[in-house]
Write an enzyme that holds these catalytic residues in place. Structure first.
Site, PDB file in Angstrom:
ATOM      1  N   SER A  55       0.793  -1.237   0.000  1.00 53.84           N
ATOM      2  CA  SER A  55       0.000   0.000   0.000  1.00 53.84           C
ATOM      3  C   SER A  55       0.819   1.277   0.000  1.00 53.84           C
ATOM      4  O   SER A  55       0.251   2.359  -0.146  1.00 53.84           O
ATOM      5  CB  SER A  55      -0.942   0.014   1.198  1.00 53.84           C
ATOM      6  OG  SER A  55      -1.985  -0.877   0.952  1.00 53.84           O
ATOM      7  N   LYS A 110       0.303   3.430  -2.922  1.00 52.72           N
ATOM      8  CA  LYS A 110      -0.890   4.281  -3.038  1.00 52.72           C
ATOM      9  C   LYS A 110      -0.551   5.778  -2.946  1.00 52.72           C
ATOM     10  O   LYS A 110      -1.332   6.619  -3.384  1.00 52.72           O
ATOM     11  CB  LYS A 110      -1.913   3.873  -1.971  1.00 52.72           C
ATOM     12  CG  LYS A 110      -2.399   2.432  -2.196  1.00 52.72           C
ATOM     13  CD  LYS A 110      -3.245   1.892  -1.060  1.00 52.72           C
ATOM     14  CE  LYS A 110      -3.616   0.422  -1.323  1.00 52.72           C
ATOM     15  NZ  LYS A 110      -4.344  -0.191  -0.191  1.00 52.72           N
ATOM     16  N   TYR A 114      -4.214  -2.701 -10.025  1.00 48.21           N
ATOM     17  CA  TYR A 114      -4.056  -2.496  -8.570  1.00 48.21           C
ATOM     18  C   TYR A 114      -3.128  -3.547  -7.955  1.00 48.21           C
ATOM     19  O   TYR A 114      -2.173  -3.210  -7.241  1.00 48.21           O
ATOM     20  CB  TYR A 114      -5.450  -2.525  -7.906  1.00 48.21           C
ATOM     21  CG  TYR A 114      -5.391  -2.528  -6.399  1.00 48.21           C
ATOM     22  CD1 TYR A 114      -5.157  -1.358  -5.686  1.00 48.21           C
ATOM     23  CD2 TYR A 114      -5.563  -3.715  -5.680  1.00 48.21           C
ATOM     24  CE1 TYR A 114      -5.085  -1.369  -4.299  1.00 48.21           C
ATOM     25  CE2 TYR A 114      -5.496  -3.721  -4.288  1.00 48.21           C
ATOM     26  CZ  TYR A 114      -5.248  -2.553  -3.611  1.00 48.21           C
ATOM     27  OH  TYR A 114      -5.170  -2.570  -2.232  1.00 48.21           O
ATOM     28  N   TYR A 150      -4.455   3.340   8.198  1.00 45.02           N
ATOM     29  CA  TYR A 150      -5.765   2.715   8.438  1.00 45.02           C
ATOM     30  C   TYR A 150      -6.310   3.125   9.803  1.00 45.02           C
ATOM     31  O   TYR A 150      -6.191   4.287  10.187  1.00 45.02           O
ATOM     32  CB  TYR A 150      -5.666   1.179   8.310  1.00 45.02           C
ATOM     33  CG  TYR A 150      -4.988   0.770   7.030  1.00 45.02           C
ATOM     34  CD1 TYR A 150      -5.575   1.092   5.814  1.00 45.02           C
ATOM     35  CD2 TYR A 150      -3.777   0.110   7.021  1.00 45.02           C
ATOM     36  CE1 TYR A 150      -4.968   0.738   4.623  1.00 45.02           C
ATOM     37  CE2 TYR A 150      -3.163  -0.247   5.835  1.00 45.02           C
ATOM     38  CZ  TYR A 150      -3.766   0.081   4.648  1.00 45.02           C
ATOM     39  OH  TYR A 150      -3.159  -0.247   3.473  1.00 45.02           O
ATOM     40  N   VAL A 156       1.283  -3.648   3.852  1.00 45.64           N
ATOM     41  CA  VAL A 156       1.312  -4.930   4.568  1.00 45.64           C
ATOM     42  C   VAL A 156       2.583  -5.740   4.308  1.00 45.64           C
ATOM     43  O   VAL A 156       2.792  -6.775   4.917  1.00 45.64           O
ATOM     44  CB  VAL A 156       0.066  -5.818   4.297  1.00 45.64           C
ATOM     45  CG1 VAL A 156      -1.172  -5.243   4.929  1.00 45.64           C
ATOM     46  CG2 VAL A 156      -0.123  -6.089   2.829  1.00 45.64           C
TER      47      VAL A 156
HETATM   48  N1  GLU Z   1      -2.377  -5.316  -1.824  1.00 46.10           N
HETATM   49  C1  GLU Z   1      -2.835  -5.274  -0.465  1.00 46.10           C
HETATM   50  C2  GLU Z   1      -4.333  -5.470  -0.416  1.00 46.10           C
HETATM   51  O1  GLU Z   1      -5.003  -4.959  -1.272  1.00 46.10           O
HETATM   52  C3  GLU Z   1      -2.445  -3.961   0.124  1.00 46.10           C
HETATM   53  C4  GLU Z   1      -2.841  -3.822   1.569  1.00 46.10           C
HETATM   54  C5  GLU Z   1      -1.841  -3.018   2.367  1.00 46.10           C
HETATM   55  O2  GLU Z   1      -0.671  -2.943   2.049  1.00 46.10           O
HETATM   56  O3  GLU Z   1      -2.251  -2.458   3.359  1.00 46.10           O
HETATM   57  O4  GLU Z   1      -4.846  -6.115   0.456  1.00 46.10           O
END
Ligand code: GLU
Length: 312
Positions: A67, A70, A194, A246, A264
Site C-alpha cells: 500500500s 498508493k 491495482y 488505516y 502490509v
Molecule cells: N495489496 C494489499 C491489499 O489490497 C495492500 C494492503 C496493504 O498494504 O495495506 O490487500
C-alpha cells in the site's frame, strides 16, 4: 538542529536496537507470497533535503511495497484529473480496517480515502481510464523510477499473481463500487493494475529516494522539476498524516508525528517536510496491518532528531 553525524548515529542506534528485539509482530499471510518473508529483516533509510543518504540494516533488500504504492498512484491520479478526484474518493480517516466493506455501504460506494483498499482501487481506476492496463502500469512504474532516480525498480510478478489468486475481498470491494458506478473500467482490469502496483518491489533506499519530492514542496531534487505544486504536496502529506495507517492512523500521528504510509509488506514511507524522506521496513505487522517495529523505529527517530511536525 540535527547535523549529519547526529543522523548517522540515530540510524545506527535504531538499527542495532531493532535487530535485537523479539516482539516483531506477524508477517501478513493473506497474500501467501508475503508469508515467506523473513520476519527478522529490518531496514532504515533517510534522504535529507541536501541529498545525503543515511542507511542501515537491510536497506538494499527489495520488499513488497504494497500500500505504500498508493502514495504514488494518488499523486498520479491528482495529476491526471486534479481536484475532480475528490468526487470519486473522500479524504477523511476511516477508523476501519484496510479492507473493510461496511463503510462502503453506508457511503454509497464512495470510499472514505485514497489509502484504504477501496479508495486505492478507485484511484487506480482513474489512472486506467483511457489506457490499456499495461500502459497504466507502465506509467505508474515509470513515475516511481523517475521519482527514485532508479530504472531498476520492478514488479514482483510472484507477489502479484499470489494476490490475484487470493484477493477475494478486493474483488468484492471493486464489484460493490462498480454497482454504484464509482468504477469506469471492467473490475478485473482495474484490479489487475491495482494488484500489480501493490506488488512493486523496492528497497528502503529506493523508497526514501522516491519520497523526496514530498519533503521538498513537490520538487524533484535532482531534476529540479516540480512533480506537483507545493500546495498539492502539502495536501498529499495531510492525507498521509490522517489516513496513512488505516485504523492505526491516530496512533501513528500521536507517536511519530509525521505524514506516513504503511503497507502490509512491512514498509512505511514517512515524510519530514523540509528535512527528509524516510523509509523503514520490518515485515512483522501489528493488529492494524502496520509494521510493528517500523512504527517504533520512527517514533525513536522523530524523538531523537526533533523531526515531528509538531516540534517547534
Ligand atoms: N495489496 C494489499 C491489499 O489490497 C495492500 C494492503 C496493504 O498494504 O495495506 O490487500
Amino acid at each position: 538542529m540535527a547535523g549529519k553525524a547526529d543522523i548517522e548515529r540515530v540510524v545506527s542506534d535504531i538499527c542495532g536496537e531493532m535487530r535485537a528485539r523479539s516482539d516483531r509482530g506477524e508477517v501478513a499471510t493473506y497474500i501467501p507470497e508475503l508469508a515467506r518473508v523473513d520476519v527478522g529483516a529490518f531496514a532504515l533509510a533517510i534522504v535529507d533535503t541536501e541529498g545525503n543518504v543515511y542507511a542501515g540494516g537491510d536497506s538494499d533488500t527489495p520488499f513488497s511495497i504494497q500500500s505504500v504504492s498508493k502514495v504514488f498512484t494518488l499523486t498520479l491520479a491528482l495529476g491526471k484529473v486534479g481536484d475532480h478526484l475528490w468526487r470519486r474518493v473522500g479524504r477523511e480517516p476511516s477508523g476501519s480496517p484496510f479492507n473493510s466493506i461496511v463503510q462502503l455501504e453506508y457511503e454509497r460506494g464512495i470510499p472514505r480515502n485514497p489509502f484504504i483498499n477501496a479508495g486505492a482501487i478507485a484511484v487506480t481506476d482513474v489512472i486506467l481510464s483511457g489506457h490499456r492496463p499495461k500502459e497504466a502500469l507502465g506509467e505508474i512504474l515509470r513515475f516511481i523510477r523517475f521519482l527514485a532516480d532508479d530504472a531498476s525498480i520492478s514488479i514482483d510478478e510472484a507477489v502479484a499473481a499470489s494476490e490475484q489468486r487470493t484477493g477475494f475481498r478486493n474483488v468484492a470491494l471493486a464489484n460493490y463500487m462498480k454497482s454504484f458506478g464509482v468504477l469506469e473500467n471492467p473490475v478485473e482490469l482495474t484490479l489487475g493494475v491495482y494488484f500489480h502496483h501493490c506488488a512493486i518491489a523496492m528497497s528502503c533506499r529506493q523508497l526514501a529516494m522516491a519520497g523526496r519530492f514530498l519533503a521538498q514542496n513537490g520538487r524533484h531534487p535532482t531534476t529540479g522539476q516540480q512533480v506537483v505544486l507545493a500546495g498539492r504536496a502539502r495536501r498529499i502529506n495531510a492525507v498521509m498524516m490522517t489516513c496513512g495507517h488505516y485504523d492505526g492512523s491516530g496512533e501513528f500521528a500521536f507517536r511519530v508525528g509525521l505524514p506516513g504510509k504503511s503497507g502490509v509488506g512491512g514498509g512505511i514511507l514517512a515524510v519530514a517536510p523540509g528535512k527528509g524522506s524516510i523509509a523503514v521496513w520490518s515485515p512483522g505487522l501489528d493488529a492494524s496491518g502496520n509494521s510493528r517495529l517500523g512504527q517504533i523505529a520512527l517514533e525513536m527517530l522523530t524523538k531523537r532528531l526533533g523531526w515531528s511536525i509538531f516540534s517547534a
